[in-house]
Design an enzyme around this catalytic site. Structure first.
Site, short mmCIF file in Angstrom:
data_model
loop_
_atom_site.label_atom_id
_atom_site.label_comp_id
_atom_site.label_asym_id
_atom_site.label_seq_id
_atom_site.Cartn_x
_atom_site.Cartn_y
_atom_site.Cartn_z
N TYR A 1 9.33 -3.95 -9.81
CA TYR A 1 8.06 -3.72 -10.51
C TYR A 1 8.37 -3.61 -11.99
O TYR A 1 9.13 -2.73 -12.41
CB TYR A 1 7.41 -2.44 -9.98
CG TYR A 1 5.97 -2.24 -10.44
CD1 TYR A 1 5.17 -3.31 -10.80
CD2 TYR A 1 5.41 -0.98 -10.49
CE1 TYR A 1 3.85 -3.14 -11.21
CE2 TYR A 1 4.08 -0.78 -10.88
CZ TYR A 1 3.31 -1.87 -11.24
OH TYR A 1 2.01 -1.68 -11.64
N ASP B 1 -2.91 -2.48 -2.39
CA ASP B 1 -2.43 -1.45 -3.33
C ASP B 1 -3.17 -0.12 -3.13
O ASP B 1 -3.11 0.76 -3.99
CB ASP B 1 -2.53 -1.88 -4.80
CG ASP B 1 -1.71 -0.98 -5.72
OD1 ASP B 1 -0.68 -0.45 -5.26
OD2 ASP B 1 -2.11 -0.77 -6.87
N ARG C 1 6.20 3.95 -17.93
CA ARG C 1 5.30 5.09 -17.79
C ARG C 1 5.44 5.76 -16.42
O ARG C 1 4.91 6.84 -16.18
CB ARG C 1 3.84 4.68 -18.04
CG ARG C 1 3.27 3.80 -16.99
CD ARG C 1 1.88 3.28 -17.29
NE ARG C 1 1.64 2.09 -16.49
CZ ARG C 1 1.31 2.11 -15.21
NH1 ARG C 1 1.14 3.24 -14.57
NH2 ARG C 1 1.14 0.97 -14.55
N CYS D 1 0.88 -1.18 0.00
CA CYS D 1 0.00 0.00 0.00
C CYS D 1 0.91 1.23 0.00
O CYS D 1 2.13 1.10 0.16
CB CYS D 1 -0.93 -0.02 1.20
SG CYS D 1 -0.08 -0.27 2.76
N HIS D 2 0.32 2.37 -0.23
CA HIS D 2 1.09 3.61 -0.37
C HIS D 2 0.47 4.73 0.46
O HIS D 2 -0.70 4.65 0.83
CB HIS D 2 1.11 4.09 -1.82
CG HIS D 2 1.46 3.07 -2.84
ND1 HIS D 2 2.75 2.65 -3.08
CD2 HIS D 2 0.69 2.38 -3.72
CE1 HIS D 2 2.75 1.76 -4.07
NE2 HIS D 2 1.51 1.57 -4.47
N HIS E 1 2.88 -7.66 -8.05
CA HIS E 1 1.72 -8.03 -8.87
C HIS E 1 2.03 -9.11 -9.92
O HIS E 1 1.65 -8.99 -11.10
CB HIS E 1 1.14 -6.78 -9.57
CG HIS E 1 1.16 -5.54 -8.72
ND1 HIS E 1 1.02 -5.57 -7.34
CD2 HIS E 1 1.31 -4.23 -9.03
CE1 HIS E 1 1.09 -4.33 -6.87
NE2 HIS E 1 1.27 -3.50 -7.86
C1 0GY Z 1 1.27 0.13 -7.84
C2 0GY Z 1 1.19 0.61 -9.16
C3 0GY Z 1 1.47 1.73 -9.85
C4 0GY Z 1 2.17 2.86 -9.40
C5 0GY Z 1 3.12 2.90 -8.48
O1 0GY Z 1 4.83 3.91 -7.35
C6 0GY Z 1 3.93 4.08 -8.17
O2 0GY Z 1 3.70 5.13 -8.72
O3 0GY Z 1 3.40 1.82 -7.78
C7 0GY Z 1 1.01 1.71 -11.24
O4 0GY Z 1 0.67 2.77 -11.76
O5 0GY Z 1 0.98 0.63 -11.85
O6 0GY Z 1 1.73 -0.96 -7.62
O7 0GY Z 1 0.87 0.76 -6.87
#
Ligand code: 0GY
Length: 304
Positions: free
Chosen positions: A157, A257, A130, A32-33, A181
């Site tokens: 990622y 997430d 991106r 999570c963020h 993921h």
């Molecule tokens: C995720 C996915 C994304 C973005 C980020 O750090 C990020 O900006 O993780 C995404 O846009 O696929 O895993 O949270």
């Protein structure tokens, strides 16, 4: 500073439903963020998107609502290598959170020690074009060598079509590796097909590789449930996540997430996301490994 979010940006789901699936005691939301708040923790100038705010208080409220015990807060690219918002969330949560940072080559040993004291246990290398500008592989390898002695791991990622090209770099990393993921499979292709077989091989041949079986809402083409009371969503992702959980039950993690960066079509109800779990981890033993035993071993080894 006040920010204007990216035009297509969807805010996180304000009133998630209560999950029907009861999470095992001690469950960890391992991906999570937090975003900002921008006034307090400015977004990075090099960011590729400007999100809505998603504060630590909002994250902790979601944790309680869904029934999680702990969070792993992953540095999002909109904050670049400025880890202050993530660190602040970890410090506030204390033992209930760990963090994954983004660092550059010039990070000092003192800064790494401070991050460790705040609860950081890994760094994230992002290869999704991106989201980030290119970082030379030798810089990433240097960082990996610096964090390995701290017992940290590397979160990677990437998108599935890039796995082959990145294979040699990934397999040379000296730490545990956690894939975000499931390496973003194209779930419109067969689970038995060559693309996903490559990812399964990657995990089978490298026992230091773990995977988050997260983000059905990001991977699914079939999408969320119809508004008819049906709670089983994102069915096309199920065979992929089940394959990984059943083949590697001791090396999988799960996360919401939240707050779901960059979703364009719909914003998931986080309660429904939790109800997805028993479709992919179909026994209580698999659920306990996925949600409790594995994240505890990786992030809180001193408590296991
Ligand atoms: C995720 C996915 C994304 C973005 C980020 O750090 C990020 O900006 O993780 C995404 O846009 O696929 O895993 O949270």
């Amino acid at each position: 500073m006040t920010y204007t979010k990216t035009q297509s940006w969807l805010d996180w789901y304000a009133n998630p439903s209560k999950p029907r699936f009861q999470l095992p005691i001690g469950s960890v939301d391992a991906h999570c963020h937090v975003f900002g708040p921008g006034e307090e923790f400015p977004f990075a100038p090099e960011r590729k998107y400007t999100p809505c705010d998603a504060s630590k208080a909002d994250l902790f409220a979601l944790r309680e609502h869904l029934g999680f015990e702990r969070n792993v807060v992953v540095q999002a690219t909109c904050h670049g290598a400025d880890n202050r918002a993530m660190v602040d969330a970890c410090r506030t949560a204390g033992v209930k959170a760990r963090g994954i940072a983004t660092v550059r080559r010039n990070v000092t040993d003192r800064e790494l020690e401070d991050l460790h004291a705040a609860g950081v246990r890994g760094v994230r290398f992002n290869f999704v074009k991106r989201l980030v500008d290119f970082t030379p592989r030798d810089e990433l390898m240097d960082i990996a060598a610096r964090i390995a002695p701290l017992g940290w791991h590397v979160v990677i990622y990437f998108e599935s079509q890039d796995l082959l090209e990145l294979w040699d770099f990934f397999t040379a990393l000296p730490t545990t590796i956690v894939v975000d993921h499931m390496g973003r499979p194209d779930v419109s292709k067969p689970v038995e097909g060559p693309e996903f077989a490559l990812f399964v091989k990657f995990m089978r041949e490298h026992e230091n590789v773990w995977s988050k079986v997260s983000c059905p809402e990001r991977l699914s083409a079939s999408g969320p449930p119809a508004l008819n009371g049906e709670r089983a969503a994102y069915r096309d992702v199920v065979p992929f996540a089940r394959r990984i959980i059943e083949a590697f039950p001791d090396r999988v993690l799960w996360g919401t997430d939240w707050p779901h960066p960059n979703l364009k079509d719909h914003m998931p109800d986080d309660g429904l996301l939790v109800d997805f779990i028993p479709h992919i981890a179909v026994t209580t033993e698999l659920q306990r490994k996925l949600l409790v035993d594995n994240p505890m071993r990786l992030y809180w080894p001193e408590q296991t």
